[in-house]
Scaffold this motif. Structure first.
Motif, PDB file in Angstrom:
ATOM      1  N   LYS A  25       0.820  -1.208   0.000  1.00  0.00           N
ATOM      2  CA  LYS A  25       0.000   0.000   0.000  1.00  0.00           C
ATOM      3  C   LYS A  25       0.856   1.260   0.000  1.00  0.00           C
ATOM      4  O   LYS A  25       0.392   2.335  -0.391  1.00  0.00           O
ATOM      5  CB  LYS A  25      -0.921   0.007   1.215  1.00  0.00           C
ATOM      6  CG  LYS A  25      -2.048  -1.003   1.152  1.00  0.00           C
ATOM      7  CD  LYS A  25      -3.143  -0.584   0.197  1.00  0.00           C
ATOM      8  CE  LYS A  25      -3.967   0.556   0.736  1.00  0.00           C
ATOM      9  NZ  LYS A  25      -5.085   0.906  -0.173  1.00  0.00           N
TER      10      LYS A  25
ATOM     11  N   ASP B  86      -8.244  -2.345  -5.839  1.00  0.00           N
ATOM     12  CA  ASP B  86      -8.928  -2.138  -4.568  1.00  0.00           C
ATOM     13  C   ASP B  86      -8.283  -2.987  -3.472  1.00  0.00           C
ATOM     14  O   ASP B  86      -7.558  -3.950  -3.741  1.00  0.00           O
ATOM     15  CB  ASP B  86     -10.423  -2.461  -4.687  1.00  0.00           C
ATOM     16  CG  ASP B  86     -10.694  -3.922  -4.972  1.00  0.00           C
ATOM     17  OD1 ASP B  86     -10.469  -4.756  -4.075  1.00  0.00           O
ATOM     18  OD2 ASP B  86     -11.119  -4.246  -6.096  1.00  0.00           O
ATOM     19  N   SER B  87      -8.540  -2.604  -2.231  1.00  0.00           N
ATOM     20  CA  SER B  87      -7.857  -3.197  -1.083  1.00  0.00           C
ATOM     21  C   SER B  87      -8.074  -4.693  -0.978  1.00  0.00           C
ATOM     22  O   SER B  87      -7.153  -5.445  -0.644  1.00  0.00           O
ATOM     23  CB  SER B  87      -8.324  -2.511   0.213  1.00  0.00           C
ATOM     24  OG  SER B  87      -7.950  -1.151   0.223  1.00  0.00           O
ATOM     25  N   GLU B  88      -9.290  -5.160  -1.252  1.00  0.00           N
ATOM     26  CA  GLU B  88      -9.582  -6.592  -1.114  1.00  0.00           C
ATOM     27  C   GLU B  88      -8.740  -7.427  -2.067  1.00  0.00           C
ATOM     28  O   GLU B  88      -8.165  -8.454  -1.682  1.00  0.00           O
ATOM     29  CB  GLU B  88     -11.061  -6.850  -1.372  1.00  0.00           C
ATOM     30  CG  GLU B  88     -11.464  -8.311  -1.197  1.00  0.00           C
ATOM     31  CD  GLU B  88     -12.942  -8.550  -1.412  1.00  0.00           C
ATOM     32  OE1 GLU B  88     -13.355  -9.720  -1.402  1.00  0.00           O
ATOM     33  OE2 GLU B  88     -13.679  -7.559  -1.597  1.00  0.00           O
ATOM     34  N   ARG B  89      -8.624  -6.971  -3.301  1.00  0.00           N
ATOM     35  CA  ARG B  89      -7.853  -7.737  -4.285  1.00  0.00           C
ATOM     36  C   ARG B  89      -6.354  -7.616  -4.029  1.00  0.00           C
ATOM     37  O   ARG B  89      -5.604  -8.560  -4.263  1.00  0.00           O
ATOM     38  CB  ARG B  89      -8.210  -7.281  -5.698  1.00  0.00           C
ATOM     39  CG  ARG B  89      -9.623  -7.698  -6.095  1.00  0.00           C
ATOM     40  CD  ARG B  89      -9.917  -7.386  -7.551  1.00  0.00           C
ATOM     41  NE  ARG B  89     -11.228  -7.900  -7.918  1.00  0.00           N
ATOM     42  CZ  ARG B  89     -12.359  -7.234  -7.756  1.00  0.00           C
ATOM     43  NH1 ARG B  89     -12.336  -6.021  -7.222  1.00  0.00           N
ATOM     44  NH2 ARG B  89     -13.520  -7.768  -8.103  1.00  0.00           N
TER      45      ARG B  89
ATOM     46  N   LYS C  19      -5.246  -4.260 -12.697  1.00  0.00           N
ATOM     47  CA  LYS C  19      -5.440  -2.821 -12.925  1.00  0.00           C
ATOM     48  C   LYS C  19      -6.303  -2.580 -14.140  1.00  0.00           C
ATOM     49  O   LYS C  19      -7.243  -1.776 -14.115  1.00  0.00           O
ATOM     50  CB  LYS C  19      -4.076  -2.151 -13.110  1.00  0.00           C
ATOM     51  CG  LYS C  19      -4.160  -0.692 -13.514  1.00  0.00           C
ATOM     52  CD  LYS C  19      -2.819  -0.163 -13.943  1.00  0.00           C
ATOM     53  CE  LYS C  19      -2.949   1.249 -14.510  1.00  0.00           C
ATOM     54  NZ  LYS C  19      -1.687   1.769 -15.047  1.00  0.00           N
TER      55      LYS C  19
ATOM     56  N   TYR D  56     -10.082  -3.838 -13.451  1.00  0.00           N
ATOM     57  CA  TYR D  56     -10.929  -3.234 -12.419  1.00  0.00           C
ATOM     58  C   TYR D  56     -10.825  -1.716 -12.338  1.00  0.00           C
ATOM     59  O   TYR D  56     -11.485  -1.097 -11.524  1.00  0.00           O
ATOM     60  CB  TYR D  56     -10.595  -3.839 -11.055  1.00  0.00           C
ATOM     61  CG  TYR D  56     -10.838  -5.326 -11.019  1.00  0.00           C
ATOM     62  CD1 TYR D  56     -12.125  -5.823 -11.063  1.00  0.00           C
ATOM     63  CD2 TYR D  56      -9.772  -6.231 -10.980  1.00  0.00           C
ATOM     64  CE1 TYR D  56     -12.366  -7.188 -11.050  1.00  0.00           C
ATOM     65  CE2 TYR D  56     -10.003  -7.603 -10.976  1.00  0.00           C
ATOM     66  CZ  TYR D  56     -11.295  -8.067 -11.002  1.00  0.00           C
ATOM     67  OH  TYR D  56     -11.515  -9.426 -11.000  1.00  0.00           O
ATOM     68  N   SER D  57      -9.989  -1.113 -13.189  1.00  0.00           N
ATOM     69  CA  SER D  57      -9.927   0.346 -13.216  1.00  0.00           C
ATOM     70  C   SER D  57     -11.209   0.887 -13.838  1.00  0.00           C
ATOM     71  O   SER D  57     -11.736   0.333 -14.804  1.00  0.00           O
ATOM     72  CB  SER D  57      -8.718   0.822 -14.045  1.00  0.00           C
ATOM     73  OG  SER D  57      -7.528   0.447 -13.412  1.00  0.00           O
TER      74      SER D  57
END
Length: 224
Positions: free
Chosen positions: A139, A150-153, A218, A221-222
């Protein structure tokens, strides 16, 4: 020379017994007796046999190097190749910690089916802690590929990298993967025509595939 502390003796005794007779069959009384301490001392230091098991693996240095991973000195010039080089060194260090203790790894895997739920929870907690530490490191990296996920992935990706390390180590200690590209190929006729990757090549491929997967995440999911 100063005598090892009771904690050090307990760790040494536990590791010796885990290798010799298996984790599930080893009792806290046996460990304490071999270490030359009272059983209550074991519980005072580690809380339980499961806590001692985690401490034994933590002492090996597996997944413990996240805190030492460097952050980019100049985020404005950061390149993905820099992260790949950092992670490759981390993967190699984690792998070596496991490969240097093949008997313990074989014991851990060989009797997995007989573990109690307490053992499973302890090992799961250790893995999740390492996953969380790597996630927190990622992060902080100023990479567009990472920031777009996203954080989960990203959390799942951290766990996946550790699974790759564990898989490579298990292959090395159970199937005897060659340690370098110059090692002699297998003389087993059944292996004729089959290519067996060396450990360095396998680890390099793991990191490259992992980095490529980040790019794919990226793009997938972007937001448009």
């Amino acid at each position: 020379m100063a005598r090892p502390s009771s904690r050090q003796r307990l760790l040494k005794a536990a590791r010796e017994l885990f290798v010799r007779q298996g984790i599930a069959q080893t009792t806290t009384r046996q460990i304490a007796d071999l270490a030359g301490v009272h059983e209550v001392t074991l519980f005072r230091h580690f809380g339980s046999k499961q806590g001692l098991l985690l401490a034994v693996f933590a002492e090996l240095g597996v997944f413990s190097g996240v805190a030492d991973l460097p952050l980019p000195a100049d985020p404005t010039t950061f390149q993905s190749a820099e992260l790949q080089a950092i992670l490759l060194r981390y993967v190699q260090t984690c792998f070596q910690a496991l490969a240097d203790n093949p008997e313990l790894v074989r014991s851990l895997v060989g009797e997995a089916g007989s573990y109690s739920e307490e053992h499973r929870r302890a090992l799961r907690a250790g893995f999740l802690q390492a996953q969380e530490q790597l996630y927190n490191y990622l992060k902080q990296i100023p990479s567009p590929d990472l920031q777009a996920i996203d954080s989960e992935r990203l959390h799942a990706a951290a766990g996946t990298l550790h699974l790759m390390i564990l898989g490579a180590a298990l292959l090395a200690v159970t199937a005897g993967l060659p340690c370098s590209n110059t090692d002699q190929p297998s003389s087993n006729p059944a292996d004729k025509g089959m290519s067996c990757p060396s450990v360095p090549a396998l680890l390099q491929a793991c990191v490259e595939l992992w980095m490529a997967a980040l790019t794919g995440m990226k793009q997938a999911y972007s937001p448009p």
